[in-house]
Motif scaffolding. Structure first.
Motif, PDB file in Angstrom:
ATOM      1  N   VAL A  27      29.029 -35.061  22.939  1.00 23.05           N
ATOM      2  CA  VAL A  27      28.293 -36.104  22.230  1.00 23.05           C
ATOM      3  C   VAL A  27      28.959 -37.451  22.495  1.00 23.05           C
ATOM      4  N   THR A  28      28.145 -38.447  22.837  1.00 23.62           N
ATOM      5  CA  THR A  28      28.664 -39.790  23.078  1.00 23.62           C
ATOM      6  C   THR A  28      27.965 -40.774  22.148  1.00 23.62           C
ATOM      7  N   ALA A  29      28.594 -41.917  21.953  1.00 24.03           N
ATOM      8  CA  ALA A  29      27.961 -42.984  21.177  1.00 24.03           C
ATOM      9  C   ALA A  29      28.241 -44.309  21.865  1.00 24.03           C
ATOM     10  N   ALA A  30      27.293 -45.225  21.736  1.00 25.41           N
ATOM     11  CA  ALA A  30      27.463 -46.607  22.185  1.00 25.41           C
ATOM     12  C   ALA A  30      27.178 -47.495  20.983  1.00 25.41           C
ATOM     13  N   VAL A  31      28.053 -48.463  20.757  1.00 28.35           N
ATOM     14  CA  VAL A  31      27.925 -49.332  19.580  1.00 28.35           C
ATOM     15  C   VAL A  31      28.138 -50.787  19.984  1.00 28.35           C
ATOM     16  N   ILE A  32      27.251 -51.656  19.512  1.00 31.66           N
ATOM     17  CA  ILE A  32      27.473 -53.105  19.608  1.00 31.66           C
ATOM     18  C   ILE A  32      27.683 -53.597  18.179  1.00 31.66           C
ATOM     19  N   LEU A  33      28.880 -54.058  17.888  1.00 36.52           N
ATOM     20  CA  LEU A  33      29.198 -54.515  16.531  1.00 36.52           C
ATOM     21  C   LEU A  33      28.685 -55.934  16.298  1.00 36.52           C
ATOM     22  N   ASP A  34      28.501 -56.276  15.033  1.00 37.08           N
ATOM     23  CA  ASP A  34      28.072 -57.619  14.636  1.00 37.08           C
ATOM     24  C   ASP A  34      29.313 -58.400  14.195  1.00 37.08           C
ATOM     25  N   PRO A  35      29.704 -59.454  14.955  1.00 34.84           N
ATOM     26  CA  PRO A  35      30.896 -60.224  14.582  1.00 34.84           C
ATOM     27  C   PRO A  35      30.804 -60.819  13.177  1.00 34.84           C
ATOM     28  N   ALA A  36      29.583 -61.019  12.696  1.00 33.88           N
ATOM     29  CA  ALA A  36      29.386 -61.598  11.357  1.00 33.88           C
ATOM     30  C   ALA A  36      29.579 -60.560  10.250  1.00 33.88           C
ATOM     31  N   LYS A  37      29.638 -59.289  10.621  1.00 32.07           N
ATOM     32  CA  LYS A  37      29.811 -58.223   9.616  1.00 32.07           C
ATOM     33  C   LYS A  37      30.971 -57.314  10.012  1.00 32.07           C
ATOM     34  N   PRO A  38      32.203 -57.804   9.860  1.00 29.63           N
ATOM     35  CA  PRO A  38      33.356 -56.998  10.279  1.00 29.63           C
ATOM     36  C   PRO A  38      33.482 -55.707   9.461  1.00 29.63           C
ATOM     37  N   ILE A  39      34.018 -54.692  10.088  1.00 30.32           N
ATOM     38  CA  ILE A  39      34.235 -53.395   9.438  1.00 30.32           C
ATOM     39  C   ILE A  39      35.736 -53.142   9.415  1.00 30.32           C
ATOM     40  N   ALA A  40      36.289 -53.021   8.232  1.00 32.41           N
ATOM     41  CA  ALA A  40      37.744 -52.811   8.098  1.00 32.41           C
ATOM     42  C   ALA A  40      38.093 -51.352   8.368  1.00 32.41           C
ATOM     43  N   GLY A  41      39.239 -51.151   9.009  1.00 32.50           N
ATOM     44  CA  GLY A  41      39.770 -49.799   9.154  1.00 32.50           C
ATOM     45  C   GLY A  41      39.265 -49.020  10.346  1.00 32.50           C
ATOM     46  N   LEU A  42      38.646 -49.687  11.324  1.00 31.07           N
ATOM     47  CA  LEU A  42      38.198 -48.975  12.515  1.00 31.07           C
ATOM     48  C   LEU A  42      39.416 -48.558  13.337  1.00 31.07           C
ATOM     49  N   MET A  43      39.450 -47.278  13.698  1.00 28.76           N
ATOM     50  CA  MET A  43      40.497 -46.791  14.591  1.00 28.76           C
ATOM     51  C   MET A  43      40.015 -45.503  15.234  1.00 28.76           C
ATOM     52  N   ASP A  44      40.839 -44.937  16.080  1.00 27.81           N
ATOM     53  CA  ASP A  44      40.519 -43.679  16.737  1.00 27.81           C
ATOM     54  C   ASP A  44      40.087 -42.657  15.686  1.00 27.81           C
ATOM     55  N   SER A  45      38.906 -42.065  15.863  1.00 33.33           N
ATOM     56  CA  SER A  45      38.355 -41.143  14.854  1.00 33.33           C
ATOM     57  C   SER A  45      39.292 -39.984  14.536  1.00 33.33           C
ATOM     58  N   LYS A  46      40.100 -39.573  15.529  1.00 36.14           N
ATOM     59  CA  LYS A  46      40.989 -38.432  15.310  1.00 36.14           C
ATOM     60  C   LYS A  46      42.118 -38.761  14.340  1.00 36.14           C
ATOM     61  N   LYS A  47      42.381 -40.051  14.140  1.00 34.83           N
ATOM     62  CA  LYS A  47      43.473 -40.461  13.240  1.00 34.83           C
ATOM     63  C   LYS A  47      43.002 -40.698  11.805  1.00 34.83           C
ATOM     64  N   LEU A  48      41.707 -40.502  11.581  1.00 37.82           N
ATOM     65  CA  LEU A  48      41.145 -40.730  10.241  1.00 37.82           C
ATOM     66  C   LEU A  48      40.904 -39.406   9.533  1.00 37.82           C
ATOM     67  N   THR A  49      40.956 -39.433   8.211  1.00 36.06           N
ATOM     68  CA  THR A  49      40.585 -38.233   7.455  1.00 36.06           C
ATOM     69  C   THR A  49      39.072 -38.049   7.573  1.00 36.06           C
ATOM     70  N   GLU A  50      38.618 -36.846   7.318  1.00 33.99           N
ATOM     71  CA  GLU A  50      37.182 -36.568   7.394  1.00 33.99           C
ATOM     72  C   GLU A  50      36.410 -37.457   6.422  1.00 33.99           C
ATOM     73  N   LYS A  51      36.968 -37.636   5.232  1.00 40.29           N
ATOM     74  CA  LYS A  51      36.305 -38.452   4.200  1.00 40.29           C
ATOM     75  C   LYS A  51      36.174 -39.918   4.658  1.00 40.29           C
ATOM     76  N   ARG A  52      37.246 -40.439   5.256  1.00 45.24           N
ATOM     77  CA  ARG A  52      37.248 -41.834   5.736  1.00 45.24           C
ATOM     78  C   ARG A  52      36.264 -42.003   6.905  1.00 45.24           C
ATOM     79  N   ARG A  53      36.249 -41.004   7.796  1.00 42.59           N
ATOM     80  CA  ARG A  53      35.304 -41.040   8.926  1.00 42.59           C
ATOM     81  C   ARG A  53      33.867 -41.094   8.427  1.00 42.59           C
TER      82      ARG A  53
END
Length: 196
Positions: A27-53
């Motif tokens: 499974v792959t994903a492509a994402v274009i983020l919106d600079p006007a709507k920052p998302i805190a805490g983005l990191m490698d999915s494997k380093k996040l808890t399931e709940k945080r993901r």
């Protein structure tokens, strides 16, 4: 190591989940983020808890300018091999975006064939927010598919090991045989099917 962003307006990040498992799609994903709507805490999915993901999954879908999932099924993986199937799934993710990116950043060390300029970024899921976001969407999507598969084939432990070749999975593969969702070109599955 600092990553220097290319000079481009719309940058898509791309990542994959599921190259190593013996079962299910890549499974792959492509994402274009919106600079006007920052998302805190983005990191490698494997380093996040399931709940945080899960929480970030919904936030990315809500705030990104656009996102799209791509996939290659087990049959395609068996026909093409895992590398080419992954590249195909990445192409599908990018081609399905509602906005056409000016530039694409891909996690890893190689790029699929795309019409726009692209760059491979080793450890991109830790360095590039767009790639982190795509790794989260891909991982949550694939993990959910494994949980569903676990309901259909309760003996294999798919919800636990997500299809990776753990001792439990290999044991169940040997005793129960392969499902139609297993990748028949992968050695442990070949052995289970008696296709040396």
């Amino acid at each position: 190591m600092d990553f220097v962003y290319p000079q481009a307006n719309l940058i898509a990040g791309v990542d994959e989940v599921g190259r190593g498992p013996l079962v299910g799609a890549v499974v792959t994903a492509a994402v274009i983020l919106d600079p006007a709507k920052p998302i805190a805490g983005l990191m490698d999915s494997k380093k996040l808890t399931e709940k945080r993901r899960e929480a970030l999954y919904w936030e990315i879908k809500e705030k990104a300018l656009c996102w799209n999932l791509g996939r290659a099924e087990p049959e395609e993986i068996d026909q093409l091999n895992i590398l080419h199937a992954t590249m195909l799934a990445m192409q599908r993710a990018v081609e399905g975006l509602a906005l056409i990116p000016d530039y694409v950043l891909i996690d890893g060390n190689r790029c699929p064939a795309l019409v726009m300029p692209a760059q491979a970024v080793v450890k991109g899921d830790s360095l590039v927010a767009e790639i982190s976001a795509s790794s989260i969407l891909a991982k949550v999507t694939r993990d959910r598919e494994m949980a569903e598969l676990d309901k259909q084939f309760p003996g294999y432990g798919f919800a636990k090991h997500k299809g990776y070749p753990t001792a439990l999975h290999l044991e169940k593969l040997a005793s129960l045989g392969a499902t139609e969702h297993h990748r028949k070109s992968f050695a442990p599955v070949k052995r289970a099917l008696g296709l040396r």
